[in-house]
Design a protein around this motif. Structure first.
Motif, mmCIF file in Angstrom:
data_model
loop_
_atom_site.group_PDB
_atom_site.id
_atom_site.type_symbol
_atom_site.label_atom_id
_atom_site.label_comp_id
_atom_site.label_asym_id
_atom_site.label_seq_id
_atom_site.Cartn_x
_atom_site.Cartn_y
_atom_site.Cartn_z
ATOM 1 N N ARG A 75 0.851 -1.188 0.000
ATOM 2 C CA ARG A 75 0.000 0.000 0.000
ATOM 3 C C ARG A 75 0.889 1.241 0.000
ATOM 4 O O ARG A 75 1.869 1.325 0.743
ATOM 5 C CB ARG A 75 -0.882 0.013 1.242
ATOM 6 C CG ARG A 75 -1.809 1.207 1.326
ATOM 7 C CD ARG A 75 -2.546 1.234 2.666
ATOM 8 N NE ARG A 75 -3.324 0.026 2.876
ATOM 9 C CZ ARG A 75 -3.014 -0.923 3.755
ATOM 10 N NH1 ARG A 75 -1.936 -0.806 4.503
ATOM 11 N NH2 ARG A 75 -3.768 -1.989 3.892
ATOM 12 N N THR A 76 0.567 2.214 -0.835
ATOM 13 C CA THR A 76 1.354 3.447 -0.883
ATOM 14 C C THR A 76 0.450 4.658 -0.738
ATOM 15 O O THR A 76 -0.757 4.606 -0.996
ATOM 16 C CB THR A 76 2.168 3.557 -2.183
ATOM 17 O OG1 THR A 76 1.284 3.608 -3.305
ATOM 18 C CG2 THR A 76 3.106 2.371 -2.339
ATOM 19 N N TRP A 77 1.077 5.773 -0.350
ATOM 20 C CA TRP A 77 0.379 7.008 -0.050
ATOM 21 C C TRP A 77 1.041 8.168 -0.791
ATOM 22 O O TRP A 77 2.231 8.117 -1.101
ATOM 23 C CB TRP A 77 0.407 7.286 1.448
ATOM 24 C CG TRP A 77 -0.202 6.206 2.280
ATOM 25 C CD1 TRP A 77 0.429 5.114 2.809
ATOM 26 C CD2 TRP A 77 -1.575 6.100 2.667
ATOM 27 N NE1 TRP A 77 -0.457 4.341 3.516
ATOM 28 C CE2 TRP A 77 -1.695 4.919 3.444
ATOM 29 C CE3 TRP A 77 -2.704 6.895 2.448
ATOM 30 C CZ2 TRP A 77 -2.906 4.526 3.991
ATOM 31 C CZ3 TRP A 77 -3.920 6.486 2.996
ATOM 32 C CH2 TRP A 77 -4.010 5.317 3.758
ATOM 33 N N ASN A 78 0.270 9.221 -1.024
ATOM 34 C CA ASN A 78 0.746 10.392 -1.752
ATOM 35 C C ASN A 78 0.560 11.632 -0.885
ATOM 36 O O ASN A 78 -0.555 11.918 -0.428
ATOM 37 C CB ASN A 78 -0.047 10.569 -3.054
ATOM 38 C CG ASN A 78 -0.011 9.315 -3.918
ATOM 39 O OD1 ASN A 78 0.869 9.153 -4.754
ATOM 40 N ND2 ASN A 78 -0.982 8.419 -3.713
ATOM 41 N N GLY A 79 1.657 12.341 -0.649
ATOM 42 C CA GLY A 79 1.546 13.532 0.171
ATOM 43 C C GLY A 79 2.891 13.947 0.729
ATOM 44 O O GLY A 79 3.927 13.853 0.054
ATOM 45 N N VAL A 80 2.879 14.375 1.994
ATOM 46 C CA VAL A 80 4.084 14.920 2.613
ATOM 47 C C VAL A 80 4.268 14.298 3.991
ATOM 48 O O VAL A 80 3.306 14.050 4.718
ATOM 49 C CB VAL A 80 4.008 16.459 2.697
ATOM 50 C CG1 VAL A 80 2.803 16.902 3.520
ATOM 51 C CG2 VAL A 80 5.291 17.034 3.266
ATOM 52 N N ARG A 81 5.526 14.066 4.336
ATOM 53 C CA ARG A 81 5.896 13.581 5.661
ATOM 54 C C ARG A 81 7.057 14.429 6.169
ATOM 55 O O ARG A 81 8.068 14.579 5.471
ATOM 56 C CB ARG A 81 6.299 12.108 5.603
ATOM 57 C CG ARG A 81 6.758 11.523 6.944
ATOM 58 C CD ARG A 81 7.145 10.067 6.786
ATOM 59 N NE ARG A 81 7.520 9.474 8.066
ATOM 60 C CZ ARG A 81 7.928 8.199 8.218
ATOM 61 N NH1 ARG A 81 7.998 7.398 7.152
ATOM 62 N NH2 ARG A 81 8.249 7.741 9.415
ATOM 63 N N THR A 82 6.912 14.986 7.364
ATOM 64 C CA THR A 82 7.972 15.801 7.954
ATOM 65 C C THR A 82 8.425 15.171 9.263
ATOM 66 O O THR A 82 7.664 14.436 9.911
ATOM 67 C CB THR A 82 7.491 17.235 8.210
ATOM 68 O OG1 THR A 82 6.391 17.198 9.128
ATOM 69 C CG2 THR A 82 7.052 17.898 6.922
ATOM 70 N N TYR A 83 9.651 15.488 9.667
ATOM 71 C CA TYR A 83 10.178 14.863 10.881
ATOM 72 C C TYR A 83 11.276 15.717 11.504
ATOM 73 O O TYR A 83 11.976 16.476 10.832
ATOM 74 C CB TYR A 83 10.717 13.467 10.580
ATOM 75 C CG TYR A 83 11.780 13.414 9.504
ATOM 76 C CD1 TYR A 83 13.128 13.594 9.804
ATOM 77 C CD2 TYR A 83 11.437 13.185 8.170
ATOM 78 C CE1 TYR A 83 14.102 13.551 8.823
ATOM 79 C CE2 TYR A 83 12.400 13.134 7.181
ATOM 80 C CZ TYR A 83 13.728 13.319 7.517
ATOM 81 O OH TYR A 83 14.701 13.278 6.529
ATOM 82 N N VAL A 84 11.409 15.564 12.823
ATOM 83 C CA VAL A 84 12.510 16.121 13.600
ATOM 84 C C VAL A 84 13.003 15.000 14.504
ATOM 85 O O VAL A 84 12.240 14.473 15.323
ATOM 86 C CB VAL A 84 12.082 17.330 14.445
ATOM 87 C CG1 VAL A 84 13.252 17.824 15.282
ATOM 88 C CG2 VAL A 84 11.541 18.446 13.560
ATOM 89 N N HIS A 85 14.272 14.620 14.345
ATOM 90 C CA HIS A 85 14.845 13.515 15.117
ATOM 91 C C HIS A 85 16.007 14.020 15.957
ATOM 92 O O HIS A 85 16.908 14.693 15.448
ATOM 93 C CB HIS A 85 15.349 12.405 14.194
ATOM 94 C CG HIS A 85 14.262 11.619 13.540
ATOM 95 N ND1 HIS A 85 14.459 10.382 12.989
ATOM 96 C CD2 HIS A 85 12.943 11.895 13.370
ATOM 97 C CE1 HIS A 85 13.319 9.924 12.494
ATOM 98 N NE2 HIS A 85 12.388 10.829 12.700
#
Length: 510
Positions: A227-237
């Motif tokens: 399954r795949t998704w379309n959009g944006v993913r943001t992160y702070v590690h």
């Protein structure tokens, strides 16, 4: 596009053979690893040497997916640059294109799998089997230190005999995640940089996503294509915590070539985080992961009803290991609306085990308790109380999808035996009880066993499961699984019997 499948499979066979030969002919000299390399390897239980060098959070909890031998299930999570600098990178990994700043890594995977059902959907003589195959080809281009582009093509085929191609789909046409000439599985750009001790980044495009408890989110590895998704993913590690946010629309696959679509009728967004609550050497950390998933689906399921479903799934997960003890606990609450009716549901899972024999044949024993609320799903008034697993991992309760974590309490003793490196046998025996007697028993994918909502009793039955896996080498893995659900009074009163599922698979990775 069968030529695409054949070409990738042939590439895998040749590449794996060449890599094995190269390792035999040119074994690297034994050397003491520098301190920074040891620290990098300590952040994952796999000891993989392709962990991104810029990742400050422990890799096993960074949200990039699990390891698969020396690789990762998400191939874009691999970073081969350190091995390239050390002169130890395999062919086609971190290849320099413009100096050392622009590099290209190629990856590939092929899987063949056989699924077989006797009395599928717990219906007598509803038997079928299917042969599934997939090939995946990926390319990861790093454009300097802060930018990269990842792309992945996938092709899938399925054939079988009996009543259908999948447990919940009958007919002559298979869904796009089982039969597909070729699809753009993933295509995204990622920008990342360090600000002090923190890694900050964003991914934009089409991607897989599984950053959350397995009871809610997974890549869907049972079918041929994920399954795949379309959009944006943001992160702070950081070193001791991470936080992320995401907003997606689902990908709808066709059966032809490049005919997939971005479908705004089904959406996933939310925020999640992870905190190291107890740190130890190696992989012995404990993590606390809060999460909020907001989903909307115009064809969402709730009992017998299908329609506009908007829900919030929020909760917390505590997991990790210390010495011989491993735990994975989760609590989930669901609210929202389904076709104008309120949703009031919950789920809880307690998974724990202890390494009881460490030397020689290793043995780990434990038990699992899983509960999911139910009630009022077949009514017309009042809140719907059946928990929805959304995009849960199919292998959590069994690849056969015989039972779902909705309106049920499951208690299962578990055991895992590792007789030698790379070989694992696991088994569990689950006792199944219905929570709400005015609601149905549910199979996988939230499919109600019709009629069970109208019969008395709580005893659903029991399920036995045995799984075997063998990592033949770095590139070849074999697995098998067998399940049988023994019908209890609730299922028998509604006219159902038991059901049996078996699976075998062979996977090649490079």
């Amino acid at each position: 596009m069968r030529a695409f499948s054949g070409a990738v499979t042939g590439f895998l066979i040749v590449a794996c053979a060449c890599e094995a030969s190269a390792q035999e002919d040119a074994a690297p000299a034994v050397r003491d690893k520098p301190r920074e390399e040891k620290e990098i390897e300590s952040r994952t239980s796999s000891g993989s040497r392709v962990i991104p060098e810029n990742e400050p959070y422990p890799m096993q909890a960074a949200g990039w997916g699990p390891a698969a031998g020396p690789f990762f299930v998400e191939r874009w999570a691999e970073d081969w640059s350190r091995l390239r600098r050390d002169g130890e990178a395999p062919a086609l990994k971190a290849m320099p294109l413009i100096g050392d700043d622009v590099t290209l890594t190629l990856s590939a995977e092929a899987r063949v799998r056989i699924d077989a059902y006797d009395d599928a959907a717990l219906m007598a003589n509803n038997d079928f089997s299917q042969l599934e195959s997939r090939v995946i080809a990926g390319a990861d281009m790093h454009l300097g230190e802060h930018l990269r582009v990842y792309g992945e093509l996938g092709s899938a085929q399925v054939d079988g005999h009996g009543n259908g191609f999948t447990p919940n789909y009958r007919g002559t046409v298979a869904p796009g995640n089982y039969r597909n000439d070729v699809a753009v599985q993933q295509l995204f750009a990622e920008a990342a940089t360090h600000v002090g001790d923190y890694l900050i980044g964003a991914m934009v495009g089409r991607m897989e996503f599984s950053d959350g408890p397995r009871q809610l989110i997974a890549i869907s590895d049972g079918p041929n294509l994920h399954r795949t998704w379309n959009g944006v993913r943001t992160y702070v590690h950081g070193r001791n915590f991470r936080v992320g946010a995401f907003s997606y629309k689902v990908t709808r696959l066709g059966n032809g070539a490049f005919d997939e679509q971005v479908n705004g009728d089904e959406r996933l967004k939310g925020v999640n985080a992870s905190i190291v609550v107890a740190r130890a050497k190696g992989a012995g950390n404990f993590y606390l992961d809060p999460f909020l998933f907001v989903t909307s689906n115009v064809r969402g399921l709730a009992g017998p009803s299908q329609g506009a479903d908007k829900r919030k799934s929020f909760g917390i997960r505590l997991w990790g290991s210390r010495g011989p003890v491993s735990v994975d606990w989760a609590a989930i609450r669901q609210t929202g609306e389904h076709k104008g009716r309120n949703i009031d549901a919950w789920a809880a899972s307690l998974v724990q085990s202890v390494l009881v024999k460490e030397k020689g044949v290793r043995v780990r024993a434990g038990f699992r308790l899983d509960m999911g609320s139910g009630g009022n799903s077949f009514g017309t008034n009042g809140p719907i109380k059946s928990f929805n697993q959304l995009y849960a991992s199919s292998n959590y309760l069994g690849e056969g999808l015989l039972i779902s974590q909705s309106n049920v309490a499951i208690f299962a003793p578990t055991i895992a035996v590792i007789p030698t490196k790379g070989v694992t046998f696991t088994a569990d025996y689950a006792f199944l009880r219905r929570l709400a007697r005015n609601d149905a028993v549910y199979g996988g994918l939230m499919r109600p066993y019709a009629g069970t909502q109208n019969v008395a009793g709580r005893a659903v039955g029991s399920q036995a499961r045995v799984v075997a896996s063998w990592a033949v080498n770095d590139h070849v893995a074999v697995s098998a699984e067998g399940e049988h659900l023994f019908a209890g009074n609730v299922l028998k009163r509604a006219g159902y019997g038991g059901g049996t599922y078996g699976m075998m698979s062979l996977t090649l990775r490079y």
